[in-house]
Enzyme design. Structure first.
Site, PDB file in Angstrom:
ATOM      1  N   CYS A 151      52.536  42.236  35.618  1.00 13.98           N
ATOM      2  CA  CYS A 151      52.628  42.939  36.892  1.00 13.98           C
ATOM      3  C   CYS A 151      51.713  42.404  37.987  1.00 13.98           C
ATOM      4  O   CYS A 151      52.097  42.451  39.155  1.00 13.98           O
ATOM      5  CB  CYS A 151      52.490  44.445  36.705  1.00 13.98           C
ATOM      6  SG  CYS A 151      50.974  44.955  35.947  1.00 13.98           S
ATOM      7  N   PHE A 269      42.573  38.488  44.123  1.00 13.29           N
ATOM      8  CA  PHE A 269      42.912  39.568  43.194  1.00 13.29           C
ATOM      9  C   PHE A 269      41.771  39.906  42.239  1.00 13.29           C
ATOM     10  O   PHE A 269      41.929  40.731  41.328  1.00 13.29           O
ATOM     11  CB  PHE A 269      44.208  39.268  42.426  1.00 13.29           C
ATOM     12  CG  PHE A 269      44.109  38.149  41.417  1.00 13.29           C
ATOM     13  CD1 PHE A 269      43.683  38.408  40.114  1.00 13.29           C
ATOM     14  CD2 PHE A 269      44.448  36.845  41.758  1.00 13.29           C
ATOM     15  CE1 PHE A 269      43.600  37.383  39.180  1.00 13.29           C
ATOM     16  CE2 PHE A 269      44.363  35.824  40.830  1.00 13.29           C
ATOM     17  CZ  PHE A 269      43.937  36.095  39.540  1.00 13.29           C
ATOM     18  N   GLY A 271      38.226  41.730  41.269  1.00  7.66           N
ATOM     19  CA  GLY A 271      37.685  43.024  41.669  1.00  7.66           C
ATOM     20  C   GLY A 271      36.710  42.899  42.833  1.00  7.66           C
ATOM     21  O   GLY A 271      36.510  43.827  43.605  1.00  7.66           O
TER      22      GLY A 271
END
Lengths: 313, 313
Positions: A151, A269, A271
């Site tokens: 995903c 992407f 954190g």
């Protein structure tokens, strides 16, 4: 998308991906409502990691809003395997989510494969990854059950597409022809599936990890990829890129802004931000993608829900 | 075994595992000759690592002596996946071996799963590991194809057994009852399958990795295991152990000899020795196990060869 027009035209600024997530979630909500579906997800959390707890909360809120039942279960890591197997065998559960790291390392890789590929909404099982790398679109020989795609990489592809980078006038497999993309991350969760997907769409992809650089190109057979060795340096790869995708899970890692060309799309992407925020003054910065990832989780869930419905027929 | 009697009685000394390897290889040779079998292995080497090159040479020599055709193929790492798939589909190949690391990390975990479980003589595929952890003995529902067990843990169990540690007067599942074993390594390749196997045989197992200690015990259902959290320190676990198994791939890692009780069996499967060699003055030291691992590779191969014969029937 209309929302990004000014940023795209100016070739600089910060992109908030909310409209992309909203677009997909509206579709999902509409599908669930119109078909009277009752999808149900179980998510397992084994740690006290605040990032994982926050992310699980956002996912629950989004799912509930969109008509998806989302049950968060806190379990001991030593019990997780049994819990996953129970959920695999429970027909009332359509999707399973695990917040990693659990033990870390290869043991987590093992746990990813304990999740049944039929309920693997994150698309992390080896089966789903193998199918992605080999352009196998269905889980079964009868071609009734569609595969899902990991995903996070799927979210990144959708973001790039919605920024208008895909040239849809070209044929399938060439929508990113002429684009050079560098991905700093070659995990099996994000970096490598993403490199494969972008190469499949015609891009020339530099994949960087701590050991060096590998090129990903379209393979001979449509939909497959080929890895190629290269002696290019990380810095050179970054400086040649139209799109730079960053996913190093360390706040100490920041790409030197001088290496990045004006107008580059910089998508992060990790954190934490792997680049100075001021890069938005000369580039298009997508600092976070989490909202779209959640939308893709929901999208994968609906695909698997539908597969499970077909199975019962 | 007779050869180890003095060492076992004195509870100290260095064990050369050659007689154990010879015992198994003689059995294997006999089986191949008597049945007229023609097993064939293909091994893939992608690196210039001298350790891997040496190990491949020893394996080839052993296999050839025992009637096994062993073909070593040097391939580029970027081509390895295609080569494995070709070997999976080649009926003249009965076993596949890959020398790791190739890329390192999870990508190597992925490659382990590209090897068909039916040709996976190392027993590293998730299928074979899952079956081990869940006491599933056959690959198929008809129970015609036996699973294989990861070959390094299998070798270690066979060595411990041949040192006379298993109490065969007790019932199955209790042969190691009362024994405390510490394993310093929790990889999915060796440490965790090994912990599971020893726990299955009744031992109380401390599994140590860089993050801490986990206990492995027999589970409720026979043949399954249970992981349990513990607050015991690494040092305390080691000092409580009847058997200490070391597998840290770093020459800098050495267990402090003072922690190890007199008479402990210290078994080392790392490429380098994780303890001072002088430990043999107070303990039973098994410094290397490679020869038995090769014998177990051969043993797994015969099992898979036999499975493939059954398939053709």
């Amino acid at each position: 998308m209309e929302e990004f027009k000014e940023i795209i035209n100016n070739k600089k600024g910060k992109v908030d991906v909310t409209p992309i997530a909203t677009f997909f979630r509206n579709e999902i909500k509409e599908q669930i409502t119109s078909k009277g579906w009752k999808p149900r997800v179980v998510a397992f959390l084994t740690s006290d990691d605040q990032g994982a707890i926050d992310y699980s909360k956002w996912t629950k809120i989004a799912c509930n809003k969109d008509g998806i039942e989302f049950e968060l279960k806190r379990v001991e890591r030593v019990d997780l395997e049994d819990c996953i197997i129970e959920a695999n065998n429970d027909n009332s559960i359509h999707g399973i989510l695990v917040y990693y790291p659990v033990f870390g390392g290869m043991l987590d890789g093992y746990l990813q494969d304990v999740v049944s590929p039929e309920k693997d909404i994150e698309g992390l099982s080896t089966t789903n990854r193998f199918n992605l790398y080999h352009n196998i679109r269905y889980m079964d020989e009868k071609e009734t059950k569609k595969c899902v795609i990991p995903c996070t990489p799927l979210a990144i592809v959708k973001i790039i597409d919605n920024l208008g980078i895909y040239d849809k006038s070209l044929q399938m497999g060439e929508h990113l022809k002429g684009k050079t993309i560098t991905i700093v991350n070659r995990s099996e969760i994000v970096g490598r599936p993403l490199a494969a997907m972008l190469a499949n769409d015609g891009a020339y992809v530099y994949s960087i990890d701590i050991n060096g650089v590998i090129i990903f190109q379209a393979g001979k057979r449509y939909g497959t990829i080929k890895m190629v060795e290269t002696s290019i340096s990380r810095e050179e790869a970054i400086s040649k890129s139209d799109i730079l995708i960053l996913g190093v899970p360390s706040s100490n890692y920041k790409v030197n802004s001088d290496l990045i060309n004006e107008g580059t799309i910089v998508l992060n992407f990790a954190g934490c931000l792997n680049v100075e925020e001021s890069i938005q003054d000369k580039c298009i910065l997508v600092p976070t993608i989490g909202k779209v990832t959640i939308a893709m989780l929901e999208r994968n869930l609906l695909r698997l829900y539908n597969n499970q419905l077909n199975k019962k027929d």
